[in-house]
Enzyme design. Sequence first.
Site, PDB file in Angstrom:
ATOM      1  N   ARG A 187       0.844  -1.196   0.000  1.00 24.44           N
ATOM      2  CA  ARG A 187       0.000   0.000   0.000  1.00 24.44           C
ATOM      3  C   ARG A 187       0.881   1.248   0.000  1.00 24.44           C
ATOM      4  O   ARG A 187       1.975   1.231   0.550  1.00 24.44           O
ATOM      5  CB  ARG A 187      -0.905   0.012   1.239  1.00 24.44           C
ATOM      6  CG  ARG A 187      -2.039  -0.971   1.170  1.00 24.44           C
ATOM      7  CD  ARG A 187      -2.953  -0.835   2.367  1.00 24.44           C
ATOM      8  NE  ARG A 187      -2.350  -1.303   3.596  1.00 24.44           N
ATOM      9  CZ  ARG A 187      -1.804  -0.527   4.511  1.00 24.44           C
ATOM     10  NH1 ARG A 187      -1.788   0.778   4.373  1.00 24.44           N
ATOM     11  NH2 ARG A 187      -1.273  -1.047   5.608  1.00 24.44           N
ATOM     12  N   TYR A 225      -1.593  -3.588  -7.183  1.00 22.06           N
ATOM     13  CA  TYR A 225      -1.276  -4.419  -6.030  1.00 22.06           C
ATOM     14  C   TYR A 225      -2.261  -4.277  -4.873  1.00 22.06           C
ATOM     15  O   TYR A 225      -2.495  -3.161  -4.380  1.00 22.06           O
ATOM     16  CB  TYR A 225       0.136  -4.098  -5.512  1.00 22.06           C
ATOM     17  CG  TYR A 225       0.643  -5.176  -4.583  1.00 22.06           C
ATOM     18  CD1 TYR A 225       1.148  -6.357  -5.116  1.00 22.06           C
ATOM     19  CD2 TYR A 225       0.567  -5.047  -3.209  1.00 22.06           C
ATOM     20  CE1 TYR A 225       1.585  -7.375  -4.280  1.00 22.06           C
ATOM     21  CE2 TYR A 225       1.005  -6.064  -2.369  1.00 22.06           C
ATOM     22  CZ  TYR A 225       1.513  -7.224  -2.916  1.00 22.06           C
ATOM     23  OH  TYR A 225       1.934  -8.238  -2.106  1.00 22.06           O
ATOM     24  N   HIS A 278     -10.786  -1.877  11.470  1.00 21.46           N
ATOM     25  CA  HIS A 278      -9.709  -2.747  10.993  1.00 21.46           C
ATOM     26  C   HIS A 278      -9.524  -3.873  12.017  1.00 21.46           C
ATOM     27  O   HIS A 278      -8.559  -3.890  12.771  1.00 21.46           O
ATOM     28  CB  HIS A 278      -8.436  -1.886  10.858  1.00 21.46           C
ATOM     29  CG  HIS A 278      -7.307  -2.537  10.143  1.00 21.46           C
ATOM     30  ND1 HIS A 278      -6.008  -2.113  10.281  1.00 21.46           N
ATOM     31  CD2 HIS A 278      -7.256  -3.569   9.279  1.00 21.46           C
ATOM     32  CE1 HIS A 278      -5.213  -2.861   9.532  1.00 21.46           C
ATOM     33  NE2 HIS A 278      -5.948  -3.752   8.920  1.00 21.46           N
ATOM     34  N   SER A 303      -1.236  -3.571  10.689  1.00 25.62           N
ATOM     35  CA  SER A 303      -0.898  -4.541   9.645  1.00 25.62           C
ATOM     36  C   SER A 303       0.304  -5.394  10.048  1.00 25.62           C
ATOM     37  O   SER A 303       1.263  -4.892  10.617  1.00 25.62           O
ATOM     38  CB  SER A 303      -0.552  -3.802   8.356  1.00 25.62           C
ATOM     39  OG  SER A 303      -1.587  -2.921   8.037  1.00 25.62           O
ATOM     40  N   ASP A 354      -9.624  -9.391   8.995  1.00 19.55           N
ATOM     41  CA  ASP A 354      -9.077  -8.052   8.734  1.00 19.55           C
ATOM     42  C   ASP A 354     -10.049  -6.910   8.999  1.00 19.55           C
ATOM     43  O   ASP A 354      -9.629  -5.862   9.465  1.00 19.55           O
ATOM     44  CB  ASP A 354      -8.599  -7.973   7.269  1.00 19.55           C
ATOM     45  CG  ASP A 354      -7.671  -6.805   7.014  1.00 19.55           C
ATOM     46  OD1 ASP A 354      -6.847  -6.499   7.891  1.00 19.55           O
ATOM     47  OD2 ASP A 354      -7.770  -6.191   5.933  1.00 19.55           O
ATOM     48  N   ARG A 382       1.940 -12.273  -0.601  1.00 19.52           N
ATOM     49  CA  ARG A 382       0.593 -12.572  -0.097  1.00 19.52           C
ATOM     50  C   ARG A 382       0.004 -13.838  -0.696  1.00 19.52           C
ATOM     51  O   ARG A 382       0.379 -14.263  -1.794  1.00 19.52           O
ATOM     52  CB  ARG A 382      -0.346 -11.416  -0.472  1.00 19.52           C
ATOM     53  CG  ARG A 382       0.054 -10.066   0.083  1.00 19.52           C
ATOM     54  CD  ARG A 382      -0.385  -9.915   1.509  1.00 19.52           C
ATOM     55  NE  ARG A 382      -0.001  -8.635   2.076  1.00 19.52           N
ATOM     56  CZ  ARG A 382      -0.715  -8.006   3.013  1.00 19.52           C
ATOM     57  NH1 ARG A 382      -1.832  -8.531   3.488  1.00 19.52           N
ATOM     58  NH2 ARG A 382      -0.287  -6.864   3.519  1.00 19.52           N
TER      59      ARG A 382
END
Length: 592
Positions: free
Chosen positions: A76, A204, A233, A255, A284, A376
Amino acid sequence: MSTFGTTKPTNQAVLDFVKETAELTTPDQIFWVDGSEAEKDYLYDLAVKEGLLIKLNQEKRPGCYYGRSNPNDVARVEQLTFICTPRKEEVGPLNNWKSPEDMHAILNGLLKGAHKGRTMYVIPYLMGPAGSPLTKVGVEVTDSIMVVLNMRIMARVGAVAYGHLGDSNDFNRGTHSMLDINPERRYIAHFPHENAIISVGSNYGGNVLLGKKCLALRIGSFLGRNEGWMAEHMLLLCIESPEGKKNYVAAAFPSACGKTNFAMMIPPEKYQKAGWKITTLGDDIAWMRPGPDGRLWAINPENGYFGVAPGTNFKSNPNAMHSASRDTIFTNVALTEDLDVWWEGMDGEVPKKLTDWKGNPWTPESKEKAAHPNSRFTAPMRNNPALSDEVEAVSGVPIDAIIFGGRRATTMPLVMEAFSWSHGVYIGASMGSEMTAAAVGGMGQVRRDPMAMLPFAGYDMGEYFGHWLDMGKVLKNPPMIFNVNWFRKDSEGHFMWPGFGDNMRVLLWIIGRCNGTAKAVQSAVGRLPLAEDIDIEGLKDFGPEKLAECLKVCKDEWKNEVALQTELFLKLYKTLPKELVFERELLSARLS
Ligand code: OXD
Ligand code: MN
C-alpha cells in the site's frame, strides 16, 4: 472475446456509470463479470496466456496460480492515498487531502484513453453477506485481470451483487487503471461524499482491490459515522466453551502483527481435548452496529483472506496453510522447481533452488529474500477448516470483547482491561506499534496507530474518536475493551510470551472477564489478571516469574509512553474529544 462477459446488468445507474467511464477511458471492449465458475476458468486461462499468472503444480496446489507484481508496486502507498472532500478540515491532519475538483482534474487527465487497447472489466461485488442490512454494494471497473481474479476471491462477486442492489443507485463507484504502473502516476483517491474511489498506477493488493481498504475501511468509516455504525480494521472470532457458550471477539492490530494468526488460532491440545473451539469470522475488517438489544453486532464484509505469506507455516497458522492449499493466488512469493510456492518461514527444509519473487534464480546463499516480506496469498475463506458457520448471518454476531494490540518490545503488558468504554477508547486512540513491511516506510519505528486505523480512517481522526465515544453512549451493553501485547521482549531481546495458539490462554481470561468468571487487579494503567488467572500449565520454560514479567507495569516506561502520545494528541488538538484529554490526565495522575 468469447461469449463470456457480454451479459449486461439491467440496473440503469450501473449502466450509466460504466458508459461514462468508458467514454473517458475508451476501452477496446467491456467485460461484464458475472462471478460464475465457467468465467473463472476462462479468466485464469487468459491470465496464463498473457503471462500474468503461472499455473502452479495442480497435484500439490489444485486451482492455485502464481503472479509477480512490478517491483515498484509491492505494498500500500499511504503517501499517495488521498481523501478528497470539499473542506480540508474534514479529513483532519493525518490524511492526505485534495479537493474533489483538483483530484478529478488530475485523474481525468490520467484516465483519458487509459483503457485504450485494453479490456475494461466491470466487477459488481458485495461487501457483506447478501441480504444483510449492513452489506454494501460496489462496482469496480478495472483494466486488470489480476484485480478481477483477486476480487472474485475477496468479495462476493457477480450476479449476487446485482440481485442485492436491485434497481437502487446506492453503490460505491470504483474506477481502476494500472496505467503504466508508475509511482509517478499513482494515486489512490477516495471521494466519500460521492461514494466513489479512483485508483491509478498500481496493480497491487490494498491499492486496487477497492472493496477492501478503500471501501470497507476508508469510505466505510465515513459512511459509518454518518449512518451510526462502525467500520473497523478488526478480525472477528468466536470462542466456544465445552458447554457450548459462544463469545465473540473483535480485535484491532496494525498490519502484519499476527491478526490472521490470531483470527485462525488453534487452541493448545489440552483445551481442544477439553472441548474448547475457536472459529474465524474474519481476519481483517469488521462492520459493527448497535442492535435492538443494545449490544454491538458485527459482520465480516469480506469473503477471503489477503494474508501475508512469510512466517505463515503449519505451526504459526495451520488454518491459513489449509486456506491457501487450493484455489489461491500467490503474489510475490518464491517458486520451487516443481512449480510449488515457498516463502521464508515455511515448514520443512529450505529448497536448494528457487526462483525468487523478482524472477531471478535463488539459492540459500543468496543475500536477498526469496519471497518479498509483503508477499501474499489470496485465499477463499471457505477453505478455512475453522470457518465459523455464522459468516453468512445477516444480523452478524454480538461482540463481547474488543481487543487492541500492537507490536511493542517494552511498556505494554501482555494483557490489560480498560476501566470503562471511554478509557478503552483512549487505549485504542493512543495505540502504538513498531512498523512492518505491510506499508512502505521505516521498519521497526514505533508509530502511533490509533485503533490500527491510521492508514484507513476516512475522515478526521479526532472526530473518529468522537464517533467511538458516541457509540458507547448508544450501546446499553457495550463490549468490554482490552489491550494485548504478544511482542514484549526480555533484556536480551527475546520475545517473552510464546504467542500463537498459546494466546488462547490470554483469550480465556478476557472472556472470563466478559462472563464475570475471572478476577482482576487494579493497576495504574488498567485492570490486570492475577498471576493465577492465566493458565500457564504446560508451557515450556515459562513459569510464574516470566508471566509476572510479561504483565509488569513499569511506571517510568508509562510516563514516557504518555509523553510520547503527546505528539499525536497535539496534532489532533482541534477535534480531540475532551473525554480523551481527561482520560490522559487521569492516567498521568495514577502514574504519579
Ligand atoms: C492488510 C493491511 O493488507 O492491513 O490487511 O495492510
Ligand atoms: Mn489489514
